[in-house]
Motif scaffolding. Structure first.
Motif, PDB file in Angstrom:
ATOM      1  N   LEU A 174      10.628   8.406   4.845  1.00 49.24           N
ATOM      2  CA  LEU A 174       9.660   8.799   6.013  1.00 49.24           C
ATOM      3  C   LEU A 174       8.626   9.999   5.206  1.00 49.24           C
ATOM      4  CD1 LEU A 174       8.979   9.505   8.779  1.00 49.24           C
ATOM      5  CD2 LEU A 174      10.669  11.269   8.781  1.00 49.24           C
ATOM      6  N   ASN A 175       7.514   9.392   5.235  1.00 42.62           N
ATOM      7  CA  ASN A 175       6.410  10.350   4.723  1.00 42.62           C
ATOM      8  C   ASN A 175       6.186  10.620   3.362  1.00 42.62           C
ATOM      9  OD1 ASN A 175       5.249  10.943   7.365  1.00 42.62           O
ATOM     10  ND2 ASN A 175       6.479  12.657   7.545  1.00 42.62           N
ATOM     11  N   VAL A 176       7.102   9.843   2.459  1.00 36.77           N
ATOM     12  CA  VAL A 176       7.366  10.129   0.802  1.00 36.77           C
ATOM     13  C   VAL A 176       6.162   8.961   0.142  1.00 36.77           C
ATOM     14  CG1 VAL A 176       8.902   9.565  -1.044  1.00 36.77           C
ATOM     15  CG2 VAL A 176       9.672  10.492   0.954  1.00 36.77           C
ATOM     16  N   GLY A 177       5.170  10.034  -0.443  1.00 40.34           N
ATOM     17  CA  GLY A 177       3.996   8.989  -0.834  1.00 40.34           C
ATOM     18  C   GLY A 177       3.103   8.653   0.137  1.00 40.34           C
ATOM     19  N   PHE A 178       3.090   8.990   1.406  1.00 43.61           N
ATOM     20  CA  PHE A 178       2.287   9.008   2.369  1.00 43.61           C
ATOM     21  C   PHE A 178       0.831   9.564   2.269  1.00 43.61           C
ATOM     22  CE2 PHE A 178       4.723   7.132   6.347  1.00 43.61           C
ATOM     23  CZ  PHE A 178       5.629   6.290   5.622  1.00 43.61           C
ATOM     24  N   SER A 179      -0.231   8.944   2.564  1.00 48.09           N
ATOM     25  CA  SER A 179      -1.467   9.700   2.272  1.00 48.09           C
ATOM     26  C   SER A 179      -1.535  10.642   3.636  1.00 48.09           C
ATOM     27  CB  SER A 179      -2.520   9.025   2.642  1.00 48.09           C
ATOM     28  OG  SER A 179      -2.692   8.392   3.687  1.00 48.09           O
ATOM     29  N   GLY A 180      -2.234  11.715   3.822  1.00 52.97           N
ATOM     30  CA  GLY A 180      -2.321  12.711   4.627  1.00 52.97           C
ATOM     31  C   GLY A 180      -2.680  11.806   6.178  1.00 52.97           C
ATOM     32  N   GLY A 181      -3.459  10.683   5.941  1.00 52.59           N
ATOM     33  CA  GLY A 181      -3.759  10.268   7.074  1.00 52.59           C
ATOM     34  C   GLY A 181      -2.630   9.488   7.703  1.00 52.59           C
ATOM     35  N   GLU A 182      -1.781   8.661   6.865  1.00 53.85           N
ATOM     36  CA  GLU A 182      -0.557   8.019   6.930  1.00 53.85           C
ATOM     37  C   GLU A 182       0.541   8.778   7.622  1.00 53.85           C
ATOM     38  OE1 GLU A 182      -0.522   4.844   7.560  1.00 53.85           O
ATOM     39  OE2 GLU A 182      -2.518   4.403   6.317  1.00 53.85           O
ATOM     40  N   LYS A 183       0.589  10.115   7.010  1.00 55.63           N
ATOM     41  CA  LYS A 183       1.518  10.959   7.589  1.00 55.63           C
ATOM     42  C   LYS A 183       1.167  11.395   9.152  1.00 55.63           C
ATOM     43  CE  LYS A 183       2.966  13.315   3.542  1.00 55.63           C
ATOM     44  NZ  LYS A 183       3.110  14.603   2.687  1.00 55.63           N
ATOM     45  N   LYS A 184       0.036  11.628   9.634  1.00 53.22           N
ATOM     46  CA  LYS A 184      -0.468  11.856  10.929  1.00 53.22           C
ATOM     47  C   LYS A 184      -0.103  10.604  11.700  1.00 53.22           C
ATOM     48  CE  LYS A 184      -1.456  16.082   9.809  1.00 53.22           C
ATOM     49  NZ  LYS A 184      -3.043  16.815  10.173  1.00 53.22           N
ATOM     50  N   LYS A 185      -0.437   9.462  11.326  1.00 51.17           N
ATOM     51  CA  LYS A 185      -0.157   8.358  12.043  1.00 51.17           C
ATOM     52  C   LYS A 185       1.295   8.070  12.348  1.00 51.17           C
ATOM     53  CE  LYS A 185      -4.092   5.504  10.360  1.00 51.17           C
ATOM     54  NZ  LYS A 185      -4.647   4.296   9.431  1.00 51.17           N
TER      55      LYS A 185
ATOM     56  N   ASP B 177      -5.472  16.476  13.848  1.00 46.38           N
ATOM     57  CA  ASP B 177      -6.624  15.825  13.177  1.00 46.38           C
ATOM     58  C   ASP B 177      -7.059  16.791  11.915  1.00 46.38           C
ATOM     59  OD1 ASP B 177      -7.457  18.130  14.751  1.00 46.38           O
ATOM     60  OD2 ASP B 177      -9.247  17.474  15.347  1.00 46.38           O
ATOM     61  N   SER B 178      -6.199  17.682  11.374  1.00 44.67           N
ATOM     62  CA  SER B 178      -6.561  18.309  10.392  1.00 44.67           C
ATOM     63  C   SER B 178      -6.568  17.498   8.944  1.00 44.67           C
ATOM     64  CB  SER B 178      -5.416  19.585  10.107  1.00 44.67           C
ATOM     65  OG  SER B 178      -5.716  20.266   8.877  1.00 44.67           O
ATOM     66  N   GLY B 179      -7.561  17.537   8.340  1.00 45.79           N
ATOM     67  CA  GLY B 179      -7.691  16.761   7.071  1.00 45.79           C
ATOM     68  C   GLY B 179      -7.923  15.148   7.208  1.00 45.79           C
ATOM     69  N   LEU B 180      -8.186  15.077   8.359  1.00 44.89           N
ATOM     70  CA  LEU B 180      -8.276  13.445   8.646  1.00 44.89           C
ATOM     71  C   LEU B 180      -9.867  13.184   8.476  1.00 44.89           C
ATOM     72  CD1 LEU B 180      -5.925  12.747  11.410  1.00 44.89           C
ATOM     73  CD2 LEU B 180      -5.526  12.493   9.168  1.00 44.89           C
ATOM     74  N   ASP B 181     -10.177  11.761   7.922  1.00 48.03           N
ATOM     75  CA  ASP B 181     -11.608  11.445   7.983  1.00 48.03           C
ATOM     76  C   ASP B 181     -11.792  10.865   9.474  1.00 48.03           C
ATOM     77  OD1 ASP B 181     -10.811   8.659   8.131  1.00 48.03           O
ATOM     78  OD2 ASP B 181     -10.645   8.474   6.151  1.00 48.03           O
ATOM     79  N   VAL B 182     -13.018  10.508   9.536  1.00 44.84           N
ATOM     80  CA  VAL B 182     -13.537   9.999  10.873  1.00 44.84           C
ATOM     81  C   VAL B 182     -12.893   8.963  11.370  1.00 44.84           C
ATOM     82  CG1 VAL B 182     -15.592   9.015  12.199  1.00 44.84           C
ATOM     83  CG2 VAL B 182     -15.922  10.775  10.659  1.00 44.84           C
TER      84      VAL B 182
END
Length: 252
Positions: A142-153, A173-178
């Motif tokens: 869980l969340n290990v090595g996930f990018s910021g976007g993947e963690k939020k997903k 939405d913090s730190g996510l691209d469009v």
């Protein structure tokens, strides 16, 4: 008018003996979407953690009613079982537990019964497809090595699978691209429309709100909700920021 799901009465909260929230009042009805905005340090995240029962946040006064029952003294796991979900601003990494195992265990604890593996896997794959997540993430810790976007997903995936009655989204939405914001918004919209869940969206940005129905907007300054309005209040904040609300507080 929606049936009342959450009611906060005169809630005051402190962290390490520092008073953060002051006599906060808020009501959320079943199926309603509320947005909480305000400048950095206003106490927005503190409210989310206090509602979830984080032990670092001490309720000094007031009460939290969920489905007309006081829960301010309940543990976080009991609140989760009752149907409250908090999406963290900075999701934690959990080595040794896969995303799939974490979700299946959480769902079984919530429902108090075992769930069929095939049905669970199928539902999870459908939710991951909606969120444009590669299926192999299900078997990763869980969340290990996930990018910021993947963690939020992964947080939104948990929300869709757990089907809480109230989802509190803290700076999702913090730190996510469009593109990631659009994908996460799609997941929130799915929860909003098809699961008819209630939402408290804590944010200082409005990108994630563009495709969502918003029933009420609240502005928090210095630990107090100083203004409540419709979705139109979001447009006003976009144009003028929080300066007028800060001025109001200084004049009091």
């Amino acid at each position: 008018m929606s049936d009342q799901l959450l009611k906060i009465n005169e809630l005051s909260v402190s962290v390490k003996d520092k008073s953060i929230l002051h006599s906060v009042n808020l009501s959320i009805g079943v199926g309603e979407t509320h947005v909480l905005m305000g400048p950095n340090g206003a106490g927005k995240s503190t409210l989310g953690y206090a509602l979830m029962g984080n032990l670092s946040y001490h309720v000094d006064d007031g009460e939290i009613l969920f489905e007309n029952k006081p829960i301010q003294n309940e543990t976080p796991d009991k609140r989760a079982k009752e149907g409250i979900f908090l999406s963290f601003q900075n999701p934690l990494e959990v080595p040794g537990i896969t995303l799939s195992s974490f979700l299946r265990t959480s769902i079984q604890q919530r429902r108090g019964e075992r769930i069929r593996v095939f049905a669970f896997k199928k539902e999870m794959e459908q939710a991951m497809e909606l969120l444009s997540m590669d299926k192999f993430y299900a078997d990763r810790d869980l969340n290990v090595g996930f990018s910021g976007g993947e963690k939020k997903k992964a947080e939104i995936l948990q929300m869709l699978m757990l089907k809480p009655k109230l989802a509190i989204l803290d700076e999702t939405d913090s730190g996510l691209d469009v593109d990631a914001v659009r994908t996460v918004s799609k997941g929130i919209e799915e929860y909003q429309k098809n699961q008819q869940g209630s939402l408290l969206i804590i944010t200082h940005s409005t990108r994630i709100l563009e495709s969502l129905r918003v029933d009420y907007t609240h502005v928090m300054v210095d630990g107090k909700i100083v203004c409540t309005g419709s979705a139109a209040l979001i447009d006003e904040i976009n144009q003028n920021g929080f300066e007028s609300f800060l001025d109001q507080m200084q004049q009091k």
